[in-house]
Design a protein around this motif. Structure first.
Motif, mmCIF file in Angstrom:
data_model
loop_
_atom_site.group_PDB
_atom_site.id
_atom_site.type_symbol
_atom_site.label_atom_id
_atom_site.label_comp_id
_atom_site.label_asym_id
_atom_site.label_seq_id
_atom_site.Cartn_x
_atom_site.Cartn_y
_atom_site.Cartn_z
ATOM 1 N N ASP A 320 0.852 -1.184 0.000
ATOM 2 C CA ASP A 320 0.000 0.000 0.000
ATOM 3 C C ASP A 320 0.894 1.243 0.000
ATOM 4 N N PRO A 321 0.761 2.123 -1.019
ATOM 5 C CA PRO A 321 1.670 3.280 -1.120
ATOM 6 C C PRO A 321 1.701 4.151 0.128
ATOM 7 N N GLU A 322 0.552 4.309 0.784
ATOM 8 C CA GLU A 322 0.523 5.129 1.991
ATOM 9 C C GLU A 322 1.349 4.492 3.101
ATOM 10 N N LEU A 323 1.239 3.174 3.233
ATOM 11 C CA LEU A 323 2.031 2.475 4.235
ATOM 12 C C LEU A 323 3.509 2.486 3.870
ATOM 13 N N ALA A 324 3.802 2.317 2.576
ATOM 14 C CA ALA A 324 5.200 2.321 2.139
ATOM 15 C C ALA A 324 5.861 3.659 2.428
ATOM 16 N N ALA A 325 5.091 4.752 2.318
ATOM 17 C CA ALA A 325 5.642 6.075 2.622
ATOM 18 C C ALA A 325 5.851 6.242 4.118
ATOM 19 N N GLU A 326 4.929 5.698 4.919
ATOM 20 C CA GLU A 326 5.034 5.795 6.375
ATOM 21 C C GLU A 326 6.146 4.916 6.924
#
Length: 853
Positions: A320-326
């Motif tokens: 998930d891109p949002e998780l990968a950024a976090e």
């Protein structure tokens, strides 16, 4: 000598034979082509877009796509002899209309027919539309499906959820007494079923409705800790549960569904409702439009981390891109799994686990936000270090009662790495290489760092436990420094903070280096005893270190059975003592962080650890160990190793190691684990992947091999540090600790807190012509242990945190914190998040409400 005649080959039969072979091969290839066969030897497959073909065929049968030979109304337009293919809105349902709007391939195929009369569409003599079976079938490199096909999910929030390929519906916790009211429902409309990215309003809702064209089709709500399904519409939709229709009155499947109400005998459930159970398959179909969604119910904590789909014939597997950024670690872990699969000699034997990661997304997100804001704020106006953005920092927070890693923020984040790369390419950071950026992109909690004085309580516990006499030591620390220690002449003096009186408790509260060096030398001295005032007494009037030292050298190092403190340190806190190059990679990395996951993959415990000294070599285990660490070393913590066999200098390596530098480097994850062990008195094992089955308990871990008196003495000094007593190095956080303690006391609970700061010098000040052009480089570290106890003293919840800031300890001005106080200040900033987590734990809530002991 006679020569044999050259045989004659007739050209025509030869050509005929070649042609026949070519035709046969062509027919075989055509059959394979149409069948979509896998040509594994050449790593090529034929991709057949069955989903697209099925959708278009359905649209043609419904008349949404139709063949038209009507002459154009505009005489300037010429209708080709083959007619034209058009999309007819009148015959299309909403899903088909949406497919037409979004499919670029369909537009190209319609245009291709209208321009050429061929392509994907064919019209036979009977006027029916046919789909060319071989059109769009194309060869491309199409690797085999990965042997590992498990999934990741977060295991922190423990939210009930419904998961499908297109939709994730989550619930936040509610009180146990009663269901949400009608105003608590959030609506998920029919047209949003397959667009979770565009409609996230349902996430963390207490309940929601699946809304048809005018009225709800079904309601889902969290009652206590169970998800309840209420059937609200029996006319417009069909609802199947595990294959049985449950919204048609009078059927046996409806009766079986309603019998589930017995699972919740005390709950007040609405009419036509019953609880869902783990693994339930739910399918809802809107009868008029044909819209359909398939869901599976399960206990997913925080939702899925990764998603899989096919795109242009390739399997795509992304976090998930949002998780990968976090937390980029998620993607790095998945990449490591893919490497493991590729290198494994028998991929078909790899287990297929659904891996639940222990990260608490709420806690991690809030701490990460505070952390990055603070770290990025150390710019040239506050720091004396140029290019401070290149220096890493990290925080690790673990649940000290079971070892779960709850949060592990790391700097630089992906956005910072990208900025640094652009600056390097632009010339403003000429010394930065791609290798340096790759190192910085790893989670900094896993790499070895200089932790300074945070190692003192660990070292002291081992020394005091193996030599109880040293608990009596008291020193009078002078001002300025010492050039001689216990009669041992030092090459260069070291600084001291005195004049002050330092005993065992004050040693940890005030973080005395002078006391540490006395402790490290006295444990090697012959026949030392202590007077009533705590001063050492030597048989010959001065310390005799001749059994270990020859001048400034340490012959053979300190890996000796007559120095028991170091083996005790290794036994308690999982520290390596000797650097043996023959041990290979397994001696450098700790697989315990991912051990539950690796077990599910089929890796045996013996392959996760270095072979015992003198053990008979096992080639299969050695080979698996090499594959394991080649695959996962980037996502495993490095193990601290004191390398006692290489400690050869008293004034250099030994004293540096005692003060938390030199060979005494730790990873932040293992440091947080060590403090969890020290606080709980048990050998807690840190982990990022949760075990299957029952939850781990503190009692599952063996007791730490330290005497009760030893732990009590260590606790005494660390508690005074947390409480900010005179000379405490953690004074900045003491007010928050005291306020939290009062808050828990009001609920009949106790807060037990331990703290220790650390500062390590990485580089001396840079001088040019007697002028300092750059401050010394220092690292700031801070460890905090927090435990909530009930009236009987039993632990209800506990956290262990380790904060590390590289080169941000040297700051300008008198108002900014210096040295380890920088790490203390950062921990104080996210301290409220720690309190929120502790207060939210079920055992704390029950005990605080008077339901506990």
């Amino acid at each position: 000598m006679h020569t044999l005649p050259i045989p004659q080959i007739h050209q025509r039969p030869l050509l005929l034979w070649v042609a026949c072979c070519a035709v046969a091969l062509g027919l075989i290839a055509a059959v394979l082509f149409v069948a979509g066969a896998h040509v594994d030897d050449e790593a090529t497959n034929y991709y057949v877009p069955e989903g697209y073909r099925k959708n278009v065929t359905t649209m043609a049968k419904a008349g949404a796509i139709r063949h038209d030979k009507t002459a154009p109304a505009d005489p300037r337009q010429v209708l080709p002899p083959w007619g034209r293919m058009i999309f007819d809105d009148a015959n299309a349902n909403p899903r088909q209309a949406q497919f037409y709007q979004e499919s670029r391939r369909l537009h190209e195929d319609l245009r291709d027919f209208n321009e050429t009369g061929g392509g994907f569409f064919e019209v036979r003599l009977d006027g029916k539309i046919y789909i060319a079976q071989q059109f769009h079938n194309f060869a491309l490199p199409y690797p085999k499906r990965p042997a590992w096909r498990g999934s990741f999910s977060l295991a922190g929030e423990k939210l009930p959820s419904l998961v499908s390929e297109d939709l994730y519906l989550g619930f936040s916790a509610t009180d146990e007494d009663g269901a949400p009211s009608a105003t608590d429902y959030r609506v998920l409309k029919l047209d949003a079923w397959s667009h979770p990215g565009k409609n996230q309003t349902h996430y963390r809702a207490r309940a929601f409705e699946l809304l048809g064209e005018e009225s709800p089709l079904a309601r889902l709500a969290l009652v206590g800790e169970r998800v309840v399904l209420q059937l609200t519409n029996t006319n417009d939709c069909e609802i199947k549960l595990n294959g049985d229709v449950i919204n048609r009155a009078g059927s046996e499947s409806v009766s079986r569904f309603m019998q589930r109400r017995a699972d919740m005998p005390e709950a007040k459930l609405p009419n036509n409702s019953a609880p869902l159970r783990d693994g339930d398959r739910l399918r809802l179909r809107h009868l008029r439009t044909g819209r359909e969604i398939s869901l599976r119910y399960g206990r997913y904590a925080g939702g899925m981390v990764s998603r899989r789909w096919l795109e242009d014939g390739r399997e795509v597997n992304l976090v998930d891109p949002e998780l990968a950024a976090e937390l980029p670690y998620f993607q790095q872990l998945q990449d490591a799994l893919n490497r493991f699969v590729q290198q494994h000699p028998h991929p078909e034997q790899i287990g297929q686990p659904n891996i639940h990661l222990t990260i608490d997304r709420g806690l991690h997100s809030s701490v990460n936000r505070i952390f990055l804001d603070a770290v990025r704020g150390f710019d040239a106006r506050r720091s004396a270090v140029s290019n401070i953005q290149l220096e890493p920092a990290c925080i690790c927070i673990i649940n000290a009662l079971n070892g779960d890693v709850l949060a592990m923020p790391s700097y630089p984040a992906p956005a910072d790495i990208q900025s640094l790369r652009q600056r390097a390419q632009g010339g403003s950071l000429p010394s930065v290489t791609e290798a340096k950026l790759r190192r910085l992109s790893l989670n900094q909690n896993l790499t070895l760092i200089p932790i300074g004085s945070t190692t003192k309580p660990l070292f002291a516990s081992a020394v005091w436990d193996t030599n109880p006499e040293l608990r009596k030591l008291v020193i009078e620390e002078p001002a300025g420094g010492r050039s001689e220690l216990l009669g041992y002449r030092l090459t260069a003096p070291y600084g001291t903070v005195g004049p002050r009186h330092v005993d065992a408790k004050g040693f940890l509260r005030m973080s005395s280096n002078d006391y540490t060096l006395h402790l490290g030398l006295l444990m090697l001295a012959k026949g030392v005893t202590f007077g009533a005032n705590g001063a050492p007494i030597f048989p010959a009037g001065k310390a005799d270190l001749s059994a270990f030292f020859r001048g400034d050298t340490i012959p053979g190092g300190l890996d000796r059975p007559d120095v028991p403190a170091f083996p005790k340190l290794a036994e308690c806190y999982d520290v390596g003592l000797v650097q043996r190059l023959t041990d290979g990679a397994s001696a450098m990395w700790d697989a315990g962080l991912l051990q539950p996951m690796l077990r599910q993959l089929g890796v045996k415990d013996a392959a996760m650890q270095a072979a015992a000294e003198g053990a008979v070599p096992d080639k299969s285990m050695a080979d698996m160990r090499e594959i394991l660490y080649n695959s996962f070393s980037s996502v495993l913590p490095e193990r601290a190793n004191l390398q006692l066999d290489t400690v050869s200098s008293v004034r250099g390596k030994y004293t540096s190691m005692l003060l938390g530098s030199g060979t005494n480097y730790w990873s932040n994850v293992k440091l947080a684990e060590a403090y969890a062990r020290l606080g709980t008195g048990r050998k807690v094992q840190v982990r990022l992947a949760a075990e299957g089955g029952r939850e781990s308990r503190l009692e599952d871990f063996p007791a730490l091999p330290l005497k009760r008196e030893t732990l009590a003495l260590v606790y005494a000094g660390m508690q005074e540090c947390a409480d900010g007593l005179p000379g405490s190095t953690a004074e900045r956080i003491s007010d928050s600790v005291k306020a939290a303690r009062k808050k828990f006391e009001a609920r009949g609970l106790k807060l037990f807190a331990l703290a220790k700061t650390g500062t390590a010098t990485r580089r001396a000040a840079v001088m040019k012509k007697g002028v300092m052009v750059e401050d010394k480089r220092e690292c700031a570290a801070f460890c905090l242990y927090l435990e909530v106890r009930d009236k009987s003293g039993a632990a209800l919840a506990a956290l262990s945190t380790a904060t590390y800031l590289q080169d941000r300890a040297a700051t300008r001005g008198n108002t900014s914190p210096r040295n380890s106080a920088v790490a203390v200040q950062l921990t104080e900033d996210f301290f409220p998040e720690l309190m929120t987590w502790l207060e939210s734990q079920p055992a704390v809530k029950r005990a605080g409400a008077g339901k506990g002991k």
